[in-house]
Design a protein around this motif. Structure first.
Motif, PDB file in Angstrom:
ATOM      1  N   GLU B 124      -2.325  13.046  17.845  1.00 32.41           N
ATOM      2  CA  GLU B 124      -3.817  12.839  17.750  1.00 32.41           C
ATOM      3  C   GLU B 124      -4.322  12.413  16.353  1.00 32.41           C
ATOM      4  O   GLU B 124      -4.859  11.195  16.147  1.00 32.41           O
ATOM      5  CB  GLU B 124      -4.407  14.226  18.327  1.00 32.41           C
ATOM      6  CG  GLU B 124      -5.810  13.922  18.894  1.00 32.41           C
ATOM      7  CD  GLU B 124      -6.390  15.373  19.095  1.00 32.41           C
ATOM      8  OE1 GLU B 124      -5.890  15.991  19.979  1.00 32.41           O
ATOM      9  OE2 GLU B 124      -7.391  15.635  18.575  1.00 32.41           O
ATOM     10  N   SER B 127      -2.776   9.109  15.497  1.00 31.45           N
ATOM     11  CA  SER B 127      -3.460   7.934  16.403  1.00 31.45           C
ATOM     12  C   SER B 127      -4.625   7.526  15.748  1.00 31.45           C
ATOM     13  O   SER B 127      -5.007   6.532  15.746  1.00 31.45           O
ATOM     14  CB  SER B 127      -3.572   8.125  17.982  1.00 31.45           C
ATOM     15  OG  SER B 127      -2.549   9.162  18.380  1.00 31.45           O
ATOM     16  N   ASN B 128      -5.507   8.404  15.265  1.00 28.95           N
ATOM     17  CA  ASN B 128      -6.763   8.494  14.668  1.00 28.95           C
ATOM     18  C   ASN B 128      -6.618   7.661  13.345  1.00 28.95           C
ATOM     19  O   ASN B 128      -7.208   6.646  13.211  1.00 28.95           O
ATOM     20  CB  ASN B 128      -7.365   9.811  14.646  1.00 28.95           C
ATOM     21  CG  ASN B 128      -7.934  10.218  15.602  1.00 28.95           C
ATOM     22  OD1 ASN B 128      -8.186   9.584  16.482  1.00 28.95           O
ATOM     23  ND2 ASN B 128      -8.256  11.640  15.790  1.00 28.95           N
ATOM     24  N   SER B 131      -5.536   4.261  13.880  1.00 25.59           N
ATOM     25  CA  SER B 131      -6.454   3.671  14.735  1.00 25.59           C
ATOM     26  C   SER B 131      -6.034   2.997  15.783  1.00 25.59           C
ATOM     27  O   SER B 131      -6.441   1.586  16.184  1.00 25.59           O
ATOM     28  CB  SER B 131      -7.656   2.779  13.953  1.00 25.59           C
ATOM     29  OG  SER B 131      -7.049   2.003  12.869  1.00 25.59           O
ATOM     30  N   LYS B 132      -4.770   3.139  16.698  1.00 27.70           N
ATOM     31  CA  LYS B 132      -4.491   2.656  17.920  1.00 27.70           C
ATOM     32  C   LYS B 132      -4.080   1.069  17.733  1.00 27.70           C
ATOM     33  O   LYS B 132      -3.881   0.495  18.519  1.00 27.70           O
ATOM     34  CB  LYS B 132      -5.343   2.673  19.075  1.00 27.70           C
ATOM     35  CG  LYS B 132      -6.103   4.164  19.274  1.00 27.70           C
ATOM     36  CD  LYS B 132      -6.828   4.669  20.548  1.00 27.70           C
ATOM     37  CE  LYS B 132      -6.914   6.073  21.021  1.00 27.70           C
ATOM     38  NZ  LYS B 132      -7.709   6.542  19.985  1.00 27.70           N
TER      39      LYS B 132
END
Lengths: 126, 367
Positions: B124, B127-128, B131-132
């Motif tokens: 998580e 990914s943040n 930023s995907k």
């Protein structure tokens, strides 16, 4: 010598005259795993029924050792303090923990015999 | 939540494992031989560890990914060769440690091995921050099997030809029964060894082939005594959000190139702590006699003032005595400083000592 009796805390006890020899059961050592440290009560000290009277530690955790009867500690087994692995090798024989001069022999009455203990150990571990 | 099982669970059961729940997984704590025998077998032969509960995170991308990961990890990833691995940390702005990890540069991205208890949160966080922008996969279909010990190279090379040519902290893809395995020469026991990332469906058969060649399954109990003898940190005990890599005495894992310019999460704090010195630091501790001092044991100086706390402590089978690690105030961190440990209400003597307790035998060069 009396018959061997057992406590719910997985100690065994055998009486000779008014001196009881106490140790932990084979089943207890199997649950604990490899024992790497043992602490015993001081010779000459008094211990109370169901009170703590020592510690054993495996590689994983520390566990208290309780005394199933009250009395004065008249002897301790220094060899298991020096080499705790002996407890895994012969817990119900040469690796006894301490000897007590019992105050009240009737305290033995509430303890389990071998057959009762084996049943108890089987149930408590399943 | 239902307890998770690794693809080797049946093999553990068939091998008389005693199980514990660890990070939501049913994992073997020991087998019938017990922790001490398993520990010694790993040091003298070869132990197999099911570490499939750990996270295997694949992130795919090019040079942009490398630059973006440099904003997260204190590593010189631009100059990291393909197939080379580094030990690192995921940190917050205060340089508190979310997780410790091994990152390996692949042809098309990176593989990051994460702690089981942290992997979802790490995913998580990463990914943040990213930023995907990149394809990220926290693998569910791969097991991770470690083989560790002096016989590991010989045994594994019979099953996967060529692994003996890997040097320490490098990895590569190998063929096994028509499938691709990723093998790194690494581990967490203080022994030479490998970690093999393999599809779940092949894991049991592969592990059995190692057992046939003389390796034995080893539980988490011995994994803990092995890593502590090797002076290696366990996340959740020796490392957590309240500790920084400088305090954890893991400065060596921070790339020197990155210290001059910073620019990674937590860099200000790290650079400042290296300059000013940390208040507390992780040390090795050897209790006198046979006393075992476990995590949360309070540490005192000789005049009985509190100076820190133990974070890991056990019996070291290869040392044949008690060992521990903990954090103490910097001024008491010198080797041979006499300290006191409070166990069951009594203070017992101990000494600060050098880490590791057990000397490593990693293979640095190619055979």
């Amino acid at each position: 010598m009396s018959e061997v009796k057992f406590s719910k805390e997985h100690e065994w006890i055998i009486l000779e005259g008014d001196v009881a020899t106490i140790g932990i059961t084979q089943h207890a050592t199997e649950m604990l795993g490899d024992i790497v440290f043992a602490e015993l009560p001081e010779k000459g000290s008094n211990v109370e029924k169901d009170g703590t009277a020592g510690v054993v530690e495996s590689t994983k955790a520390a566990s208290d050792v309780y005394t199933p009867v009250s009395g004065e500690v008249v002897d301790i087994n220094q060899s298991i303090v020096d080499d705790p692995a002996k407890i895994n090798e012969d817990p119900e024989g040469t690796a006894w923990f301490f000897k007590l001069k019992m105050k009240d022999i009737s305290e033995l009455d509430s303890l389990m015999n071998k057959e009762e203990y084996d049943k108890f150990a089987k149930e408590s571990s399943s | 939540m239902e307890i998770k099982k690794t693809s080797l669970n049946k093999l553990h059961q068939d091998s008389q494992a005693k199980f514990v729940e660890f990070a939501g997984y049913e994992m073997p704590i020991q087998y019938s031989k017990g922790v001490i025998e398993e520990h010694k077998f790993t040091r003298s032969h070869a132990g197999i560890f099911d570490v499939s509960h750990m996270g295997q995170l694949f992130i795919y991308g090019n040079e942009n990914l490398t630059s973006d990961l440099e904003k997260i990890f204190p590593l010189d990833l631009k100059n990291l060769q393909q197939n080379c691995s580094k030990y690192s940390f995921l940190m917050n702005e205060e340089a508190g440690i979310y997780d410790d990890l091994i990152i390996t540069k692949l042809e098309d991205g990176y593989l990051i091995i994460l702690n089981a208890a942290c992997k979802e949160k790490d995913f998580e966080i990463l990914s943040n921050i990213l930023s995907k922008k990149y394809k990220m996969e926290l693998s569910n279909d791969r097991a991770l099997v470690a083989i560790q010990g002096p016989k590991a190279v010989e045994i594994l090379n019979e099953t996967i030809n060529g692994v003996k040519n890997l040097s320490f902290m490098t990895g590569d893809w190998f063929d096994y029964n028509g499938q691709k395995l990723f093998v790194t020469r690494s581990g967490y026991t203080g022994e030479d060894g490998f970690e093999v990332s393999i599809l779940n469906d092949l894991a049991e058969e592969f592990t059995k082939s190692l057992i046939k060649k003389g390796a034995e399954l080893i539980g988490l109990g011995a994994r803990d005594t092995l890593r502590l003898e090797a002076g290696l940190c366990l996340y959740g005990r020796d490392l957590d959000l309240n500790k920084t890599p400088v305090e954890a005495n893991l400065k060596w894992a921070i790339s020197k190139e990155r210290l001059s310019n910073g620019g990674f999460v937590g860099s200000d704090k790290i650079i400042n702590q290296i300059k000013e010195g940390a208040k507390q630091i992780r040390v090795g501790i050897k209790p006198e006699g046979r006393l075992i001092a476990r995590e949360k044991t309070k540490i005192f100086n000789e005049t009985e003032l509190p100076i820190g706390e133990i974070t890991s402590g056990t019996f070291g089978p290869s040392i044949n005595g008690p060992i521990a690690m903990g954090y103490v105030d910097k001024e008491f961190s010198k080797i041979d400083t006499k300290i006191l440990l409070e166990v069951r209400g009594k203070k017992h003597p101990a000494n600060i000592c050098k880490l590791p307790f057990y000397k490593k035998s990693y293979v640095k060069g190619v055979n």
